[in-house]
Design a protein around this motif. Structure first.
Motif, PDB file in Angstrom:
ATOM      1  N   ASN A 120      43.558  37.809  33.691  1.00 41.06           N
ATOM      2  CA  ASN A 120      43.647  37.892  32.235  1.00 41.06           C
ATOM      3  C   ASN A 120      43.797  39.339  31.754  1.00 41.06           C
ATOM      4  O   ASN A 120      43.534  39.639  30.599  1.00 41.06           O
ATOM      5  CB  ASN A 120      42.408  37.246  31.597  1.00 41.06           C
ATOM      6  CG  ASN A 120      41.147  38.056  31.826  1.00 41.06           C
ATOM      7  OD1 ASN A 120      41.026  38.787  32.810  1.00 41.06           O
ATOM      8  ND2 ASN A 120      40.193  37.935  30.924  1.00 41.06           N
ATOM      9  N   GLN A 145      50.585  34.764  32.838  1.00 42.48           N
ATOM     10  CA  GLN A 145      51.526  34.207  33.811  1.00 42.48           C
ATOM     11  C   GLN A 145      51.660  35.165  34.999  1.00 42.48           C
ATOM     12  O   GLN A 145      51.856  36.367  34.813  1.00 42.48           O
ATOM     13  CB  GLN A 145      52.880  33.978  33.143  1.00 42.48           C
ATOM     14  CG  GLN A 145      53.825  33.160  33.976  1.00 42.48           C
ATOM     15  CD  GLN A 145      55.059  32.795  33.168  1.00 42.48           C
ATOM     16  OE1 GLN A 145      55.914  33.644  32.967  1.00 42.48           O
ATOM     17  NE2 GLN A 145      55.122  31.570  32.702  1.00 42.48           N
ATOM     18  N   GLY A 177      41.973  36.414  26.475  1.00 38.82           N
ATOM     19  CA  GLY A 177      41.032  35.341  26.748  1.00 38.82           C
ATOM     20  C   GLY A 177      41.618  34.159  27.482  1.00 38.82           C
ATOM     21  O   GLY A 177      41.118  33.039  27.340  1.00 38.82           O
ATOM     22  N   TYR A 178      42.660  34.367  28.252  1.00 40.35           N
ATOM     23  CA  TYR A 178      43.325  33.294  29.001  1.00 40.35           C
ATOM     24  C   TYR A 178      44.073  33.921  30.170  1.00 40.35           C
ATOM     25  O   TYR A 178      44.360  35.121  30.162  1.00 40.35           O
ATOM     26  CB  TYR A 178      44.302  32.531  28.099  1.00 40.35           C
ATOM     27  CG  TYR A 178      45.277  33.457  27.396  1.00 40.35           C
ATOM     28  CD1 TYR A 178      46.463  33.856  28.001  1.00 40.35           C
ATOM     29  CD2 TYR A 178      44.986  33.972  26.132  1.00 40.35           C
ATOM     30  CE1 TYR A 178      47.337  34.725  27.385  1.00 40.35           C
ATOM     31  CE2 TYR A 178      45.855  34.850  25.499  1.00 40.35           C
ATOM     32  CZ  TYR A 178      47.015  35.215  26.129  1.00 40.35           C
ATOM     33  OH  TYR A 178      47.871  36.099  25.518  1.00 40.35           O
ATOM     34  N   PRO A 179      44.402  33.131  31.189  1.00 42.29           N
ATOM     35  CA  PRO A 179      45.166  33.688  32.313  1.00 42.29           C
ATOM     36  C   PRO A 179      46.610  34.001  31.899  1.00 42.29           C
ATOM     37  O   PRO A 179      47.257  33.195  31.240  1.00 42.29           O
ATOM     38  CB  PRO A 179      45.149  32.580  33.368  1.00 42.29           C
ATOM     39  CG  PRO A 179      44.196  31.547  32.892  1.00 42.29           C
ATOM     40  CD  PRO A 179      44.001  31.750  31.428  1.00 42.29           C
ATOM     41  N   SER A 216      51.367  33.601  28.556  1.00 37.08           N
ATOM     42  CA  SER A 216      50.241  32.925  29.197  1.00 37.08           C
ATOM     43  C   SER A 216      50.726  32.161  30.422  1.00 37.08           C
ATOM     44  O   SER A 216      51.923  31.916  30.589  1.00 37.08           O
ATOM     45  CB  SER A 216      49.576  31.950  28.217  1.00 37.08           C
ATOM     46  OG  SER A 216      50.384  30.797  28.052  1.00 37.08           O
ATOM     47  N   ARG A 217      49.781  31.775  31.262  1.00 32.20           N
ATOM     48  CA  ARG A 217      50.114  30.982  32.448  1.00 32.20           C
ATOM     49  C   ARG A 217      50.826  29.687  32.053  1.00 32.20           C
ATOM     50  O   ARG A 217      51.654  29.170  32.791  1.00 32.20           O
ATOM     51  CB  ARG A 217      48.854  30.683  33.249  1.00 32.20           C
ATOM     52  CG  ARG A 217      49.171  29.981  34.576  1.00 32.20           C
ATOM     53  CD  ARG A 217      47.958  29.810  35.450  1.00 32.20           C
ATOM     54  NE  ARG A 217      47.526  31.107  35.955  1.00 32.20           N
ATOM     55  CZ  ARG A 217      46.320  31.348  36.425  1.00 32.20           C
ATOM     56  NH1 ARG A 217      45.409  30.407  36.452  1.00 32.20           N
ATOM     57  NH2 ARG A 217      46.003  32.538  36.875  1.00 32.20           N
ATOM     58  N   LYS A 218      50.522  29.183  30.848  1.00 27.49           N
ATOM     59  CA  LYS A 218      51.161  27.952  30.351  1.00 27.49           C
ATOM     60  C   LYS A 218      52.570  28.208  29.819  1.00 27.49           C
ATOM     61  O   LYS A 218      53.271  27.273  29.464  1.00 27.49           O
ATOM     62  CB  LYS A 218      50.313  27.320  29.242  1.00 27.49           C
ATOM     63  CG  LYS A 218      48.981  26.809  29.733  1.00 27.49           C
ATOM     64  CD  LYS A 218      48.191  26.213  28.570  1.00 27.49           C
ATOM     65  CE  LYS A 218      46.844  25.698  29.020  1.00 27.49           C
ATOM     66  NZ  LYS A 218      46.060  25.159  27.902  1.00 27.49           N
ATOM     67  N   THR A 247      52.714  35.350  23.533  1.00 28.91           N
ATOM     68  CA  THR A 247      51.719  35.764  22.548  1.00 28.91           C
ATOM     69  C   THR A 247      51.975  37.210  22.146  1.00 28.91           C
ATOM     70  O   THR A 247      52.488  38.009  22.934  1.00 28.91           O
ATOM     71  CB  THR A 247      50.293  35.642  23.119  1.00 28.91           C
ATOM     72  OG1 THR A 247      50.233  36.365  24.353  1.00 28.91           O
ATOM     73  CG2 THR A 247      49.925  34.187  23.366  1.00 28.91           C
ATOM     74  N   ASP A 256      44.615  28.977  20.972  1.00 28.30           N
ATOM     75  CA  ASP A 256      43.335  29.631  21.209  1.00 28.30           C
ATOM     76  C   ASP A 256      43.576  30.856  22.082  1.00 28.30           C
ATOM     77  O   ASP A 256      43.882  30.735  23.264  1.00 28.30           O
ATOM     78  CB  ASP A 256      42.378  28.657  21.897  1.00 28.30           C
ATOM     79  CG  ASP A 256      41.013  29.275  22.165  1.00 28.30           C
ATOM     80  OD1 ASP A 256      40.755  30.404  21.695  1.00 28.30           O
ATOM     81  OD2 ASP A 256      40.210  28.625  22.851  1.00 28.30           O
ATOM     82  N   HIS A 257      43.443  32.026  21.497  1.00 29.19           N
ATOM     83  CA  HIS A 257      43.678  33.277  22.222  1.00 29.19           C
ATOM     84  C   HIS A 257      42.440  33.740  22.986  1.00 29.19           C
ATOM     85  O   HIS A 257      42.543  34.589  23.859  1.00 29.19           O
ATOM     86  CB  HIS A 257      44.095  34.382  21.248  1.00 29.19           C
ATOM     87  CG  HIS A 257      45.386  34.111  20.553  1.00 29.19           C
ATOM     88  ND1 HIS A 257      46.590  34.540  21.049  1.00 29.19           N
ATOM     89  CD2 HIS A 257      45.674  33.430  19.429  1.00 29.19           C
ATOM     90  CE1 HIS A 257      47.570  34.159  20.237  1.00 29.19           C
ATOM     91  NE2 HIS A 257      47.028  33.477  19.246  1.00 29.19           N
ATOM     92  N   GLY A 258      41.282  33.196  22.621  1.00 27.38           N
ATOM     93  CA  GLY A 258      40.046  33.705  23.199  1.00 27.38           C
ATOM     94  C   GLY A 258      39.805  35.119  22.703  1.00 27.38           C
ATOM     95  O   GLY A 258      40.331  35.526  21.672  1.00 27.38           O
TER      96      GLY A 258
END
Length: 167
Positions: free
Chosen positions: A112, A91, A87-89, A141-143, A147, A62-64
């Motif tokens: 973001n 890293q 659409g996400y935080p 991403s923070r996870k 991307t 999910d990219h937001g």
């Protein structure tokens, strides 16, 4: 639906730019993949161009809402400032790489969003976008998920010309 998303990204961009209060943006004109927008901020006008990616990878996440924008804020002496919004935080302490044709530009991240690391390279990125054929954006991403986003540069020159006289 897309206009509501643009209002949301506008609010996020405004808060990221440190602007306390602003009005809803007005779309000036759409130029293929790029739209030109403006809004009043206090006594000055803010203008920007914005596009969404034509492709997002990996497909299974999910990219937001994802946007690339270039803003003019004459009241703050800011001219053609590129920004990536996802659409996400992102890293912390990571870099986002914008590639126009074969030329890479490094952006720093906060929350973001990402901005050109060396502000002196902002004009070079905008110039590359005006004359480029393809643009991609890659970040983490923070996870820890890498991307990538592909953008059309069709209409970017006309959209930037539209906001050239933003005052």
């Amino acid at each position: 639906m897309f206009v509501r998303k643009l209002t949301l990204v506008f609010a996020l961009a405004v808060s990221g730019a440190g602007i306390a209060a602003a009005q809803t943006p007005t779309r000036i004109q759409q130029f293929n993949a790029w739209g030109a927008y403006s809004y009043q901020s206090g006594k000055s006008k803010v203008c920007y161009v914005l596009s969404v990616p034509k492709e997002k990878a990996p497909a299974n996440v999910d990219h937001g809402d994802v946007f690339f924008l270039v803003s003019q804020r004459p009241g703050q002496n800011i001219s053609y400032e590129p920004q990536v919004m996802v659409g996400y935080p992102l890293q912390e302490n990571s870099k986002v790489i914008v590639t126009v044709d074969q030329k890479n530009f490094t952006l720093f991240t906060k929350g973001n969003s990402a901005w050109v690391e060396n502000a002196a390279e902002e004009p070079a990125l905008v110039t590359a976008m005006r004359s480029g054929k393809a643009m991609s954006v890659s970040g983490k991403s923070r996870k820890g998920t890498t991307t990538t986003y592909s953008y059309s540069l069709s209409g970017i020159s006309a959209a930037l010309k539209q906001i050239e006289s933003c005052k």
